[in-house]
Motif scaffolding. Structure first.
Motif, PDB file in Angstrom:
ATOM      1  N   GLU A 125       0.821  -1.207   0.000  1.00  0.00           N
ATOM      2  CA  GLU A 125       0.000   0.000   0.000  1.00  0.00           C
ATOM      3  C   GLU A 125       0.860   1.265   0.000  1.00  0.00           C
ATOM      4  O   GLU A 125       0.648   2.140  -0.814  1.00  0.00           O
ATOM      5  CB  GLU A 125      -0.957  -0.021   1.212  1.00  0.00           C
ATOM      6  CG  GLU A 125      -1.696   1.276   1.470  1.00  0.00           C
ATOM      7  CD  GLU A 125      -2.795   1.579   0.451  1.00  0.00           C
ATOM      8  OE1 GLU A 125      -2.858   0.929  -0.603  1.00  0.00           O
ATOM      9  OE2 GLU A 125      -3.586   2.496   0.722  1.00  0.00           O
ATOM     10  N   CYS A 126       1.835   1.335   0.898  1.00  0.00           N
ATOM     11  CA  CYS A 126       2.564   2.600   1.052  1.00  0.00           C
ATOM     12  C   CYS A 126       4.020   2.503   0.616  1.00  0.00           C
ATOM     13  O   CYS A 126       4.708   3.522   0.537  1.00  0.00           O
ATOM     14  CB  CYS A 126       2.482   3.078   2.501  1.00  0.00           C
ATOM     15  SG  CYS A 126       3.485   2.104   3.643  1.00  0.00           S
ATOM     16  N   CYS A 133      -0.546  -0.052   7.705  1.00  0.00           N
ATOM     17  CA  CYS A 133      -1.522  -0.357   6.642  1.00  0.00           C
ATOM     18  C   CYS A 133      -2.341  -1.589   7.017  1.00  0.00           C
ATOM     19  O   CYS A 133      -3.535  -1.661   6.721  1.00  0.00           O
ATOM     20  CB  CYS A 133      -0.818  -0.527   5.303  1.00  0.00           C
ATOM     21  SG  CYS A 133      -0.138   1.040   4.695  1.00  0.00           S
ATOM     22  N   ALA A 164      -5.032  -0.535   8.978  1.00  0.00           N
ATOM     23  CA  ALA A 164      -6.069   0.226   8.271  1.00  0.00           C
ATOM     24  C   ALA A 164      -7.037  -0.684   7.506  1.00  0.00           C
ATOM     25  O   ALA A 164      -8.011  -0.202   6.921  1.00  0.00           O
ATOM     26  CB  ALA A 164      -5.414   1.211   7.306  1.00  0.00           C
ATOM     27  N   ARG A 184     -10.150  -2.817   6.823  1.00  0.00           N
ATOM     28  CA  ARG A 184     -11.454  -2.820   7.503  1.00  0.00           C
ATOM     29  C   ARG A 184     -11.996  -4.249   7.497  1.00  0.00           C
ATOM     30  O   ARG A 184     -12.469  -4.745   6.468  1.00  0.00           O
ATOM     31  CB  ARG A 184     -12.428  -1.871   6.793  1.00  0.00           C
ATOM     32  CG  ARG A 184     -13.806  -1.883   7.443  1.00  0.00           C
ATOM     33  CD  ARG A 184     -14.455  -0.513   7.504  1.00  0.00           C
ATOM     34  NE  ARG A 184     -14.686   0.085   6.202  1.00  0.00           N
ATOM     35  CZ  ARG A 184     -15.899   0.167   5.619  1.00  0.00           C
ATOM     36  NH1 ARG A 184     -16.952  -0.332   6.205  1.00  0.00           N
ATOM     37  NH2 ARG A 184     -16.023   0.755   4.446  1.00  0.00           N
ATOM     38  N   GLU A 242     -11.092  -1.746  -0.247  1.00  0.00           N
ATOM     39  CA  GLU A 242     -10.677  -0.341  -0.229  1.00  0.00           C
ATOM     40  C   GLU A 242      -9.260  -0.287   0.326  1.00  0.00           C
ATOM     41  O   GLU A 242      -8.789  -1.232   0.953  1.00  0.00           O
ATOM     42  CB  GLU A 242     -11.631   0.467   0.674  1.00  0.00           C
ATOM     43  CG  GLU A 242     -11.667  -0.094   2.083  1.00  0.00           C
ATOM     44  CD  GLU A 242     -12.666   0.593   3.020  1.00  0.00           C
ATOM     45  OE1 GLU A 242     -13.666   1.127   2.522  1.00  0.00           O
ATOM     46  OE2 GLU A 242     -12.418   0.580   4.232  1.00  0.00           O
ATOM     47  N   GLY A 243      -8.585   0.810   0.085  1.00  0.00           N
ATOM     48  CA  GLY A 243      -7.264   1.062   0.666  1.00  0.00           C
ATOM     49  C   GLY A 243      -6.301  -0.097   0.513  1.00  0.00           C
ATOM     50  O   GLY A 243      -6.086  -0.597  -0.598  1.00  0.00           O
ATOM     51  N   PRO A 244      -5.721  -0.568   1.623  1.00  0.00           N
ATOM     52  CA  PRO A 244      -4.694  -1.612   1.540  1.00  0.00           C
ATOM     53  C   PRO A 244      -5.223  -2.923   0.938  1.00  0.00           C
ATOM     54  O   PRO A 244      -4.477  -3.627   0.260  1.00  0.00           O
ATOM     55  CB  PRO A 244      -4.270  -1.834   2.994  1.00  0.00           C
ATOM     56  CG  PRO A 244      -4.980  -0.842   3.825  1.00  0.00           C
ATOM     57  CD  PRO A 244      -5.954  -0.097   2.995  1.00  0.00           C
ATOM     58  N   ARG A 303      -7.401  -3.204  -1.442  1.00  0.00           N
ATOM     59  CA  ARG A 303      -7.404  -3.004  -2.886  1.00  0.00           C
ATOM     60  C   ARG A 303      -5.982  -3.159  -3.446  1.00  0.00           C
ATOM     61  O   ARG A 303      -5.781  -3.761  -4.497  1.00  0.00           O
ATOM     62  CB  ARG A 303      -7.953  -1.605  -3.192  1.00  0.00           C
ATOM     63  CG  ARG A 303      -8.198  -1.340  -4.653  1.00  0.00           C
ATOM     64  CD  ARG A 303      -8.650   0.093  -4.836  1.00  0.00           C
ATOM     65  NE  ARG A 303     -10.028   0.291  -4.431  1.00  0.00           N
ATOM     66  CZ  ARG A 303     -11.054   0.244  -5.286  1.00  0.00           C
ATOM     67  NH1 ARG A 303     -10.847   0.011  -6.566  1.00  0.00           N
ATOM     68  NH2 ARG A 303     -12.279   0.436  -4.851  1.00  0.00           N
TER      69      ARG A 303
END
Ligand SMILES: [Zn+2]
Length: 213
Positions: free
Chosen positions: A18-19, A33, A36, A38, A59-61, A63
């Protein structure tokens, strides 16, 4: 370092998907991450007539992991993703009496990608839960791009495109496995093919699903 971990790191380098920060050995996300993600709990939803359980919101990580597995050739991500699914699945959902059925990919897409990400997830999940894999479905017809078509047209296209492989017998108790579930059109087509082929119970497990369904 165990050989397995080293082998895993050849495919999943120890950076966060993710990051880009550094991730703990064998983990695809850094601690922040991972925090994070959900988690969706035990709740199962009805997606186009198929009971579905997914570990995390798409969503987010989550994804980033799904896209890494699907578009960036990181087949090794299937293992940590399956581990998350195995750890969080409600008790009894993935039972040894069932068989895991990967959602099929179009042959052309599979050739280009080199693997079916749903099959990789199913195999990794099978090892953790001691549930067999029954890779009995296939896609028919040309791969059609779903982008830019209406929802109904899309669903009609997908509905006719999944079949039981020649000479394959669908398991009586089938658990469809996919990386991500969005509209449910593909799952519904898979479930219809399985039921027509003799499956008495069909449910689905995905790593992620669109939240709010
Ligand atoms: Zn990160």
């Amino acid at each position: 370092m165990p050989l397995l971990t080293r082998a895993l790191e050849l495919v999943v380098p120890p950076f966060c998907w993710e990051c880009g920060g550094s991730a703990p050995s064998g983990q695809p996300l850094c601690r922040a991450c991972r925090g994070a993600l959900r988690w969706l709990g035990d709740e199962q939803v009805d997606l186009a007539g198929v009971p579905l359980w997914a570990a995390v919101a798409y969503e987010g990580p989550a994804r980033a992991l799904v896209q890494g597995l699907k578009y960036h050739g990181a087949a090794g991500l299937a293992r940590p993703m399956a581990a998350q699914v195995a750890a969080c699945a409600p008790p009894g959902l993935i039972a040894p009496s069932a068989a895991l059925v990967p959602v099929p990919l179009h042959p052309g897409r599979r050739r280009r990608r080199g693997y079916n990400q749903a099959e990789r997830l199913a195999v990794a999940l099978s090892r953790r839960k001691a549930v067999p894999v029954a890779d009995v479905l296939c896609r028919q017809g040309a791969a059609t791009r779903q982008v830019g078509q209406g929802r109904e047209a899309r669903q009609a296209l997908i509905a006719g495109s999944v079949a039981v492989r020649p000479r394959a017998a669908p398991p009586s108790e089938a658990i469809l496995v996919d990386d991500v579930a969005t509209t449910g059109a593909t799952l519904a087509a898979c479930a219809a093919a399985l039921r027509a082929g003799g499956s008495r119970s069909v449910r689905a497990v995905a790593y992620a699903r669109t939240p709010g369904r």
